[in-house]
Design a protein around this motif. Structure first.
Motif, short mmCIF file in Angstrom:
data_model
loop_
_atom_site.label_atom_id
_atom_site.label_comp_id
_atom_site.label_asym_id
_atom_site.label_seq_id
_atom_site.Cartn_x
_atom_site.Cartn_y
_atom_site.Cartn_z
N GLY A 1 40.59 43.30 42.16
CA GLY A 1 40.36 42.01 41.54
C GLY A 1 41.06 41.90 40.19
N VAL A 2 40.70 40.85 39.47
CA VAL A 2 41.32 40.61 38.17
C VAL A 2 40.79 41.62 37.15
N CYS A 3 41.54 41.82 36.09
CA CYS A 3 41.12 42.78 35.07
C CYS A 3 39.87 42.29 34.36
N ASP A 4 39.20 43.20 33.68
CA ASP A 4 37.93 42.87 33.04
C ASP A 4 38.07 41.77 31.99
N GLY B 1 24.85 34.28 46.76
CA GLY B 1 24.76 32.87 47.11
C GLY B 1 23.47 32.53 47.81
N GLY B 2 22.95 33.47 48.60
CA GLY B 2 21.69 33.24 49.31
C GLY B 2 20.46 33.42 48.46
N ASN B 3 20.67 33.85 47.22
CA ASN B 3 19.53 34.05 46.32
C ASN B 3 19.68 33.29 45.00
N GLY B 4 20.36 32.14 45.08
CA GLY B 4 20.30 31.18 43.99
C GLY B 4 21.43 31.20 42.99
N PHE B 5 22.38 32.12 43.10
CA PHE B 5 23.48 32.18 42.13
C PHE B 5 24.63 31.28 42.55
N THR B 6 25.19 30.54 41.59
CA THR B 6 26.49 29.91 41.78
C THR B 6 27.54 31.01 41.65
N ILE B 7 28.57 30.95 42.47
CA ILE B 7 29.52 32.06 42.56
C ILE B 7 30.88 31.69 41.99
N TYR B 8 31.42 32.60 41.18
CA TYR B 8 32.80 32.51 40.70
C TYR B 8 33.50 33.79 41.13
N ASP B 9 34.49 33.67 42.01
CA ASP B 9 35.21 34.86 42.45
C ASP B 9 36.67 34.51 42.72
N ARG B 10 37.44 35.53 43.06
CA ARG B 10 38.88 35.32 43.25
C ARG B 10 39.17 34.55 44.52
N GLY B 11 38.34 34.73 45.54
CA GLY B 11 38.46 33.91 46.73
C GLY B 11 39.79 34.01 47.43
N ARG B 12 40.00 35.12 48.13
CA ARG B 12 41.28 35.31 48.80
C ARG B 12 41.27 34.77 50.22
N ILE C 1 27.91 39.32 35.47
CA ILE C 1 29.32 39.69 35.65
C ILE C 1 29.41 41.09 36.24
N MET C 2 30.20 41.23 37.30
CA MET C 2 30.49 42.54 37.89
C MET C 2 31.92 42.89 37.55
N THR C 3 32.13 44.01 36.83
CA THR C 3 33.50 44.40 36.46
C THR C 3 34.16 45.19 37.59
N THR C 4 35.48 45.34 37.51
CA THR C 4 36.22 46.05 38.57
C THR C 4 37.25 47.05 38.04
N SER C 5 37.60 47.00 36.76
CA SER C 5 38.75 47.78 36.29
C SER C 5 38.55 49.29 36.38
N ASN C 6 37.31 49.76 36.22
CA ASN C 6 37.08 51.21 36.27
C ASN C 6 36.94 51.67 37.72
N HIS C 7 38.02 51.55 38.45
CA HIS C 7 38.04 51.87 39.88
C HIS C 7 39.46 52.26 40.24
N ARG C 8 39.59 53.29 41.07
CA ARG C 8 40.92 53.63 41.56
C ARG C 8 41.58 52.38 42.11
N PRO C 9 42.82 52.05 41.77
CA PRO C 9 43.87 52.92 41.21
C PRO C 9 43.90 53.01 39.69
N ASP D 1 44.89 31.10 39.89
CA ASP D 1 46.00 31.97 39.50
C ASP D 1 46.34 31.85 38.02
N LYS D 2 46.24 30.65 37.49
CA LYS D 2 46.60 30.45 36.07
C LYS D 2 45.61 31.11 35.12
N GLU D 3 44.46 31.52 35.64
CA GLU D 3 43.47 32.20 34.81
C GLU D 3 43.59 33.72 34.88
N VAL D 4 44.59 34.18 35.63
CA VAL D 4 44.74 35.62 35.86
C VAL D 4 45.96 36.15 35.12
#
Length: 652
Positions: free
Chosen positions: A427-430, A389-400, A455-463, A417-420
């Motif tokens: 986080g949400v699946c890839d 956010g401090g370097n110019g990107f608009t952010i899309y995240d889960r926002g808990r 895009i930063m993925t998250t699925s390849n992470h424990r658990p 939630d309806k997009e998950v």
């Protein structure tokens, strides 16, 4: 049963506690030895030194843990010894401390399983980001059984203390002033000695990394990492004159199509391209979590867990010999946004004053691109929202629940939630994060805006959990399953993108943030920095396999050259396709900084140490060789100049 001197009976429980901790710590250390039996050095001297060094650091650890108890025992008047208040305080805090330490020993086992190290700065991060970590533990381990086991062991150890009359002796023994001082003064002296004269890296005495790690005390290492998350280069590493360092790097970065607009301590330059046709293609950039090169069939894997990526390796611009700069996601983000070598200590993504830097986003913004960062978890984790956010990107995240700082001039959008369809601790699946990007890309296309979507993925992470029924490996059973699911999700992304009107004018760039593991017996496990990278959807005649040894920091300069762009650069990366490109890779940990050129590897360590090796790619081993002064000065220059530019706020 041994007996304490009569005047020290008051300290009976404390002595039992100290002995218990030291013995259990050594059992844990021996357990790690057996765990890595084929990697550690079993030489009798190395074995003895590992255990004795560990005992030394365990002693420092238990002194710090016990100092409050020693103070309490030393100041409580004799008339209050054995009172109800005394019994409650001693029993409660002894029980609580034993419980915490038993839990910590279990945590060390799981941490070793994941990272093959004692606690380090990663563990510090995990303490900060409790939501993701606690959720990850719940989803990865049978928590009720784990807590129940810890509680049961705690009761067993306390019962042993009770049977040995440690509690009874402590509550029935008075202690004179001289005896109090005889315990208090040495305890404080030892604590001060460890605090001012002993560094955790002094445990790293062996050329075998496993012996050095096992020599450490996990708790001591944790607090050492907590204190030393940032390290100023010139204070800890071998340095040369700044003018000389910048002269060397400016020469390395110079090319026929660039010229420096500033002199002296700067690498700022203008990159020009002779081609009259500059392409403003959309860019979808996917930074894949923990995608080791060794997972691909292209690099010898026989498990068939990346069929899609293996297929596009044959019809893309594919990097065969590219290396990650580090071992953490934030280090990969630093490399692909700033195109900078890994500076010592924590990644720039997590440091203060990391806003308004000159990043790849700056290049896209100069060409009127809409730049967005997509993350399936809460971007508060690892300071990602503040950095992007401090370097110019608009952010899309889960926002808990977290919100961006008011000082960050950007917009944040929540993934609803309806997009998950599936979500775990990280986080949400890839598939879900890719679908969110596709939806945003459609809107960008309708507004006739070129886009750079990160895009930063998250699925390849424990658990290692993901939607059921997508692949032939059950969810939550293995990393191989998570890798195969990510590969499946990438295939789905391309299948859906191909139906979009913007697909033909869009380039997809895919690269790993780091490998799934970076542990090895040598100082640096070179093979565990090797990652794949793909540039997909250029004209077919541009597809090729790039065989040059290169770094994550070279990815975007190469892409920009394929676009034939003229642009300002503050990047340490270079266009790999340039005929003058000099092969090299820059890799490291938060303390070790490495320059690799083909089979030669030079490692800079704190305490101003250096080591030079020959790397055998076949067996991934390092063999010491005589120091090369010019190689050493070049290595110093890459890291010293990078640290200087960030520290002096010159990466703008």
């Amino acid at each position: 049963m041994y007996k304490l001197p009569s005047n020290l009976g008051r300290y009976s429980l404390l002595v039992h506690f100290v002995i218990w901790f030291l013995v259990l710590s050594q059992f844990l250390r021996i357990g790690f030895f057996l765990w890595q039996y084929d990697e550690v050095s079993w030489n009798i001297i190395d074995l003895a030194r590992t255990l004795l060094t560990g005992l030394f650091f365990d002693l420092g650890t238990i002194v710090f843990i016990s100092i409050c108890s020693v103070l309490y025992y030393s100041v409580l008047p004799n008339k209050w010894i054995g009172s109800l208040l005394d019994k409650v305080l001693v029993c409660f805090f002894t029980s609580l401390t034993v419980f915490i330490l038993v839990f910590t020993f279990f945590a060390e086992l799981t941490f070793w399983d994941e990272f093959k190290t004692r606690f380090n700065f990663i563990a510090v991060d995990y303490l900060i980001y409790t939501h993701e970590v606690v959720a990850n533990i719940k989803q990865s381990y049978p928590l009720p059984i784990l807590i129940g086991g810890v509680l049961l062991l705690t009761l067993v150890f306390l019962f042993i203390f009770y049977k040995r009359k440690a509690f009874a002796t402590t509550f029935t023994s008075t202690v004179n002033f001289k005896s109090r001082l005889s315990v208090l003064i040495p305890t404080i002296a030892v604590a001060l000695f460890f605090a001012f004269f002993i560094n955790n890296n002094q445990a790293e005495w062996s050329s075998n990394r496993y012996n050095s790690e096992i020599s450490k005390s996990g708790i001591y290492s944790f607090f050492a990492a907590f204190r030393n998350n940032q390290m100023k280069y010139v204070d800890f590493y071998t340095s040369i004159e700044n003018d000389k360092a910048f002269g060397l790097i400016r020469n390395k970065l110079a090319s026929d199509n660039s010229f420096y607009s500033k002199t002296n301590n700067s690498i700022h330059r203008k990159i020009t391209n002779s081609s009259p046709s500059q392409e403003n293609k959309n860019v979808v950039f996917v930074l894949v979590e923990s995608l080791s090169g060794s997972f691909l069939k292209e690099f010898g894997n026989t498990q068939n867990i990346t069929p899609f990526l293996d297929s596009i390796a044959q019809k893309s611009i594919f990097f065969e010999d590219l290396y990650a700069t580090g071992t953490r996601t934030v280090r990969g983000m630093e490399a692909v946004t700033l195109c900078i070598p890994p500076t010592p200590g924590q990644s720039i993504v997590k440091r203060p004053d990391n806003q308004n830097l000159y990043t790849v986003c700056s290049v896209f913004k100069s060409r009127k691109y809409d730049c967005n960062f997509f993350y399936g978890g809460d971007g508060y984790f690892d300071n990602m929202n503040a950095y992007f956010g401090g370097n110019g990107f608009t952010i899309y995240d889960r926002g808990r629940g977290s919100v961006l700082s008011d000082q960050i001039k950007t917009v944040r959008h929540n993934i609803d939630d309806k997009e998950v369809t599936f979500e775990n601790a990280w986080g949400v699946c890839d598939e879900d994060i890719f679908n969110k990007m596709l939806k945003v890309a459609d809107a960008q296309y309708k507004k006739n805006k070129p886009f750079f979507n990160f895009i930063m993925t998250t699925s390849n992470h424990r658990p290692f959990t993901y939607p059921s029924g997508k692949i032939d490996i059950p969810s939550g059973t293995s990393r191989e399953g998570a890798v195969k699911y990510t590969d499946f999700a990438l295939k789905e992304l391309f299948n859906k993108a191909k139906t979009k009107p913007w697909f033909k004018n869009t380039v997809f760039v895919i690269i790993a943030d780091h490998c799934a593991s970076s542990a090895g017996k040598d100082e640096i496990d070179v093979a565990n920095y090797h990652i794949p990278a793909f540039i997909v959807n250029f004209d077919e005649n541009q597809n090729q396999k790039i065989t040059q040894q290169c770094s994550q920091i070279d990815l975007w300069p190469t892409v920009f050259s394929l676009f034939h762009w003229n642009y300002e650069s503050n990047f340490f990366g270079k266009n790999v396709l340039d005929s003058h490109f000099e092969e090299r890779a820059l890799i490291g940990t938060y303390r070790k900084l490495v320059l690799m050129k083909k089979e030669k590897v030079l490692i800079l360590s704190d305490q101003k140490k250096q080591a030079f090796y020959s790397w055998n790619k076949k067996d991934n081993s390092l063999k010491p060789i005589p120091m090369d002064q010019s190689f050493l000065e070049e290595t110093i220059s890459w890291y010293q100049t990078a640290d200087y530019l960030f520290t002096n706020k010159l990466l703008k």
